[in-house]
Design a protein around this motif. Structure first.
Motif, PDB file in Angstrom:
ATOM      1  N   ALA A 161       0.827  -1.214   0.000  1.00 57.44           N
ATOM      2  CA  ALA A 161       0.000   0.000   0.000  1.00 57.44           C
ATOM      3  C   ALA A 161       0.855   1.255   0.000  1.00 57.44           C
ATOM      4  O   ALA A 161       0.528   2.246  -0.667  1.00 57.44           O
TER       5      ALA A 161
ATOM      6  N   GLN B  10      -5.827  -2.933  -0.696  1.00 50.41           N
ATOM      7  CA  GLN B  10      -6.892  -1.979  -0.391  1.00 50.41           C
ATOM      8  C   GLN B  10      -7.316  -2.061   1.064  1.00 50.41           C
ATOM      9  O   GLN B  10      -7.579  -1.039   1.707  1.00 50.41           O
TER      10      GLN B  10
ATOM     11  N   THR C 184      -6.954   4.796  -2.643  1.00 46.80           N
ATOM     12  CA  THR C 184      -7.278   3.436  -2.205  1.00 46.80           C
ATOM     13  C   THR C 184      -8.210   2.742  -3.190  1.00 46.80           C
ATOM     14  O   THR C 184      -8.027   1.563  -3.520  1.00 46.80           O
TER      15      THR C 184
ATOM     16  N   PHE D  78      -6.305   1.629  -6.519  1.00 45.12           N
ATOM     17  CA  PHE D  78      -5.162   0.723  -6.498  1.00 45.12           C
ATOM     18  C   PHE D  78      -5.297  -0.320  -7.599  1.00 45.12           C
ATOM     19  O   PHE D  78      -6.379  -0.847  -7.857  1.00 45.12           O
TER      20      PHE D  78
END
Length: 273
Positions: free
Chosen positions: A55, A241, A225, A228
């Motif tokens: 992330a 996510q 987010t 992604f």
């Protein structure tokens, strides 16, 4: 009475469970190894931090998105409080015609769904060349924060006796000094509550931020987010996510738990005499 209390406790426990299970599963999914992403076990064993590392990978721009969210939410909160406090004080203390109508119009502006504002905002900000700017993200967020702040603080200021300001002015204070030194400190629970709620709403805002930004460097955390991509840009990176969702949500949850008493006091104090 005891049975009623027991039923109330059971009902409260079910509501808390209903609200926490999705968040718990998000944490579990974030801590799973990518190969075990679709496992149904209730605990992520062995625990892996690969999703969290993915992330925050530089190519995703999630760190910059968190900074953008902080700037947008913080600026929105400060502007909302600066404008809302003075507006609420004037409505609560100054007598003028159609005062209730003005308050009703301010509150009514928060009733419009955000999606209905997209086309007018997009057309306006394109004409102003504000696409991919902080002001394009901050100004629409004020449409929620300001009505809530004005409505909440107007009730709060009304329940404070005006004799406090009169006494301060007798002692030599100007009206502004009486407001700043006497009234504002007493209204801090309501101010604090309005600030927290505005910050959370601006932090979580998605649809407007998605529509008014196409530069990755200006996108906020919720938008990044949702956008992604997987390793091959075709698979859905659920684990990444979920890890990003945890990073976005945990600070808000901790803040709400730490300041829950202030939030409740601020929401209820304006209704008490």
């Amino acid at each position: 009475m005891t049975k009623r209390l027991q039923l109330a406790d059971i009902g409260s426990a079910l509501i808390v469970l209903f609200c926490l299970v999705p968040f718990y599963w998000m944490i579990v999914s974030a801590l799973r190894h990518p190969a075990d992403q679709f496992a149904t076990t209730p605990f992520p064993l062995p625990v892996s931090f690969q999703n969290l590392a993915a992330a925050f990978a530089e190519r995703n721009g999630f760190g910059r998105a968190l900074l953008n969210s902080l700037i947008v939410a913080g600026t929105t909160t400060l502007l909302t409080l600066a404008i809302g406090i003075t507006t609420a004080y004037v409505i609560a203390r100054v007598e003028f015609r159609f005062k209730n109508v003005v308050l009703a119009i301010i509150v009514a502006t928060s009733m419009f769904p955000g999606v209905t504002l997209l086309i007018p905002l997009l057309k306006l900000f394109v004409g102003l060349d504000w696409i991919n700017t902080y002001q394009a993200l901050v100004l629409p967020s004020l449409s929620f924060g300001l009505p809530l702040t004005v409505f909440n603080l107007t009730a709060f200021f009304k329940q404070l006796p005006s004799e406090l300001e009169d006494a301060a002015q007798v002692d030599g204070c100007s009206q502004w000094q009486a407001f700043r030194a006497v009234i504002l400190p007493l209204a801090m629970p309501g101010v604090f509550t309005s600030g927290i709620i505005t910050f959370i709403a601006a932090w979580n805002e998605f649809i407007i931020a998605l529509s008014l930004t196409n530069d990755q460097k200006m996108r906020t955390a919720p938008v990044i987010t949702a956008l992604f991509t997987g390793q091959y840009k075709f698979d859905q990176p659920f684990g990444t996510q979920m890890a990003a969702g945890v990073a976005v949500t945990v600070p808000l949850v901790i803040g709400a738990l730490l300041f829950q008493r202030r939030i409740v006091d601020g929401l209820t104090a304006g209704a008490l005499k």
